[in-house]
Design a protein around this motif. Structure first.
Motif, short mmCIF file in Angstrom:
data_model
loop_
_atom_site.label_atom_id
_atom_site.label_comp_id
_atom_site.label_asym_id
_atom_site.label_seq_id
_atom_site.Cartn_x
_atom_site.Cartn_y
_atom_site.Cartn_z
N ASP A 67 0.82 -1.22 0.00
CA ASP A 67 0.00 0.00 0.00
C ASP A 67 0.85 1.27 0.00
O ASP A 67 0.30 2.38 -0.01
N LEU A 68 2.16 1.14 0.02
CA LEU A 68 3.01 2.34 0.14
C LEU A 68 2.76 3.37 -0.98
O LEU A 68 2.68 4.57 -0.68
N PRO A 69 2.62 2.97 -2.25
CA PRO A 69 2.33 4.01 -3.27
C PRO A 69 1.04 4.77 -2.97
O PRO A 69 0.99 5.99 -3.13
N ALA A 70 0.03 4.06 -2.54
CA ALA A 70 -1.24 4.73 -2.23
C ALA A 70 -1.08 5.65 -1.03
O ALA A 70 -1.68 6.74 -0.98
N ILE A 71 -0.30 5.22 -0.04
CA ILE A 71 -0.08 6.08 1.14
C ILE A 71 0.70 7.33 0.74
O ILE A 71 0.37 8.44 1.16
N VAL A 106 9.83 -2.34 -4.45
CA VAL A 106 10.74 -1.41 -5.11
C VAL A 106 10.22 -1.00 -6.48
O VAL A 106 10.22 0.19 -6.84
N ALA A 107 9.79 -1.97 -7.29
CA ALA A 107 9.32 -1.65 -8.65
C ALA A 107 8.12 -0.71 -8.60
O ALA A 107 8.03 0.24 -9.40
N GLU A 108 7.20 -0.96 -7.69
CA GLU A 108 6.01 -0.11 -7.59
C GLU A 108 6.38 1.30 -7.15
O GLU A 108 5.82 2.29 -7.63
N LEU A 109 7.35 1.40 -6.26
CA LEU A 109 7.78 2.73 -5.81
C LEU A 109 8.55 3.46 -6.91
O LEU A 109 8.48 4.68 -7.02
N GLU A 110 9.29 2.71 -7.72
CA GLU A 110 9.96 3.35 -8.86
C GLU A 110 8.93 3.90 -9.84
O GLU A 110 9.12 5.00 -10.39
N GLU A 114 8.56 7.83 -10.91
CA GLU A 114 8.60 8.28 -12.31
C GLU A 114 7.42 9.17 -12.67
O GLU A 114 7.51 9.95 -13.62
N ASP A 115 6.34 9.06 -11.95
CA ASP A 115 5.16 9.87 -12.24
C ASP A 115 5.32 11.25 -11.60
O ASP A 115 5.11 11.43 -10.41
N ARG A 116 5.70 12.24 -12.40
CA ARG A 116 6.03 13.56 -11.87
C ARG A 116 4.80 14.36 -11.48
O ARG A 116 4.93 15.50 -11.01
N SER A 117 3.62 13.79 -11.65
CA SER A 117 2.42 14.49 -11.20
C SER A 117 2.25 14.37 -9.68
O SER A 117 1.48 15.14 -9.09
N HIS A 118 2.95 13.43 -9.07
CA HIS A 118 2.85 13.28 -7.61
C HIS A 118 3.60 14.41 -6.91
O HIS A 118 4.51 15.03 -7.47
N ALA A 119 3.23 14.66 -5.65
CA ALA A 119 3.84 15.73 -4.87
C ALA A 119 5.35 15.50 -4.75
O ALA A 119 5.78 14.38 -4.46
N PRO A 120 6.17 16.54 -4.98
CA PRO A 120 7.63 16.37 -4.92
C PRO A 120 8.11 15.74 -3.61
O PRO A 120 9.00 14.89 -3.61
N ARG A 121 7.52 16.15 -2.49
CA ARG A 121 7.99 15.61 -1.20
C ARG A 121 7.72 14.11 -1.11
O ARG A 121 8.54 13.36 -0.57
N SER A 122 6.59 13.66 -1.64
CA SER A 122 6.28 12.23 -1.59
C SER A 122 7.20 11.45 -2.52
O SER A 122 7.61 10.33 -2.21
N ARG A 123 7.55 12.03 -3.66
CA ARG A 123 8.46 11.35 -4.60
C ARG A 123 9.85 11.26 -4.00
O ARG A 123 10.57 10.28 -4.17
N TYR A 127 11.92 7.83 -3.26
CA TYR A 127 13.31 7.62 -3.69
C TYR A 127 14.19 7.16 -2.52
O TYR A 127 15.01 6.24 -2.66
N GLU A 128 14.04 7.80 -1.37
CA GLU A 128 14.87 7.45 -0.22
C GLU A 128 14.70 5.97 0.16
O GLU A 128 15.68 5.27 0.44
N TRP A 129 13.44 5.51 0.13
CA TRP A 129 13.22 4.12 0.54
C TRP A 129 13.58 3.13 -0.55
O TRP A 129 13.97 2.00 -0.27
#
Length: 382
Positions: A67-71, A106-110, A114-123, A127-129
């Motif tokens: 669920d991390l991408p959704a969070i 990892v693949a889902e978080l990558e 890659e989707d630059r429409s998401h909030a910069p802080r969340s992206r 990346y960190e994780w």
């Protein structure tokens, strides 16, 4: 990693302070991840929404790693407090999963990164994780971030490129080094990285146009002095604030004043009013720039100024700062406005007080025009 343990401890501490939050929550338990994230986003100042957010945070932090991408998508950049709570939940899930050697997405978080429409802080957090879970991913991902709208991610890519350029220079590969330093300069938005690329390029015999890179305005019309005795002129509207007539003359502090043209040679666009005009204390100067724009667009007017100041764009006041001799730096004050296609008028009011100390004698400013990322916006007739 930005203090994940601190955030987790903060949330747990708050929970301990509210032992009855769950039993007495008038809103009832959130029924799903989306509701829980929305509840977190209701957090406000002075404890507003904390009781409900505590329960929501527990629900989020107990979710599986899948669920991390959704969070992460629940972070909006509009509510830093709420984003910190969501960040703490992401950190808690990630720490739990990685310490247990469980599968990490990892693949889902990558894909999320890659989707630059998401909030910069969340992206950035994604990346960190990703790198924490798969250190080899860093070299794979970093080159793709060189023009990223997240300035934090872009900074990492610029830094990596400058490191490669340094190595190429050390290895005697001058052409490759120049190409990489040039690319890093074009991408860089942080002053220190711009300085690094500029210094290296010039050492390699290349030219760099810093005023154009930053978008500094170099050509001004100046008029002064108007009275600012006892700093009383900051809120007084002198004639240039009512109409711009560059052929006009007005009654100033010491007699009639008229506009003069001035072009600064400083590559950081700094205009020294003590030199361009004359040294005055308890005085106000106005500066006007005519900016021809190709089209209508939002724009930042970013001012560095050690004196009190105001900025107008086409008659609209964008920012006012009644502060004297408290330091100066690029992008110190930011006014956001709207350029119109064609001719635009930028007006500055630069106020000098009557302090006599040696460090209180500067009367100067620099102004650049750029977008919200700091990319220069240049006049068509530059």
């Amino acid at each position: 990693m930005q203090l994940p343990a601190k955030y987790v401890m903060l949330i747990l501490f708050v929970i301990q302070l509210h032992p009855f939050a769950f039993a007495e929550n008038p809103a009832g338990p959130a029924t799903g991840l989306s509701n829980a994230l929305q509840q977190i986003q209701q957090l406000g100042p002075q404890g507003s929404g904390h009781r409900e957010a505590i329960l929501a945070w527990q629900q989020i932090a107990s979710r599986p790693a899948s669920d991390l991408p959704a969070i992460l998508s629940g972070m909006s950049d509009d509510n830093p407090l709420a984003d910190n709570w969501i960040r703490a939940a992401v950190d808690a899930i990630s720490e739990r999963v990685l310490q247990a050697n469980q599968a990490y997405p990892v693949a889902e978080l990558e894909a999320y990164l890659e989707d630059r429409s998401h909030a910069p802080r969340s992206r950035r957090l994604a990346y960190e994780w990703i790198v924490r879970a798969d250190p080899a991913a860093q070299s794979r991902i970093i080159p793709s971030l060189i023009d990223d709208p997240s300035l934090e991610l872009r900074r990492e890519a610029v830094s990596a490129l400058q490191t490669r350029a340094d190595q190429a220079k050390t290895d005697g590969k001058q052409g490759a080094a120049i190409a990489m330093y040039r690319s890093s300069l074009e991408a860089a938005r942080d002053v220190d990285q711009i300085d690094t690329a500029t210094k290296q390029l010039r050492e390699l015999g290349e030219t760099v146009d810093l005023p154009e890179h930053f978008g500094f305005i170099m050509n001004w019309h100046l008029i002064a002095p108007f009275d600012n005795t006892n700093q009383a002129g900051f809120d007084k509207a002198y004639p240039p604030e009512k109409t711009i007539d560059l052929a006009g003359s007005y009654e100033g502090k010491d007699g009639t004043v008229t506009w003069i043209e001035h072009t600064t040679e400083d590559e950081f666009g700094k205009v020294n009013l003590n030199t361009a005009l004359e040294k005055h204390k308890g005085a106000i100067a106005y500066a006007v720039a005519i900016f021809e724009s190709e089209d209508a667009r939002p724009v930042d007017l970013r001012l560095g100024c050690i004196n009190a100041n105001k900025i107008w764009l086409n008659g609209q006041e964008l920012t006012a700062n009644d502060v004297y001799h408290a330091g100066q730096g690029i992008d110190q004050y930011v006014g956001t406005g709207q350029l119109k296609a064609g001719r635009n008028i930028i007006l500055l009011k630069i106020c000098q007080n009557e302090q006599t100390e040696s460090w209180a004698q500067d009367w100067e400013f620099q102004l650049r025009v750029c977008d919200h990322l700091g990319t220069a916006v240049l006049a068509t007739d530059r």
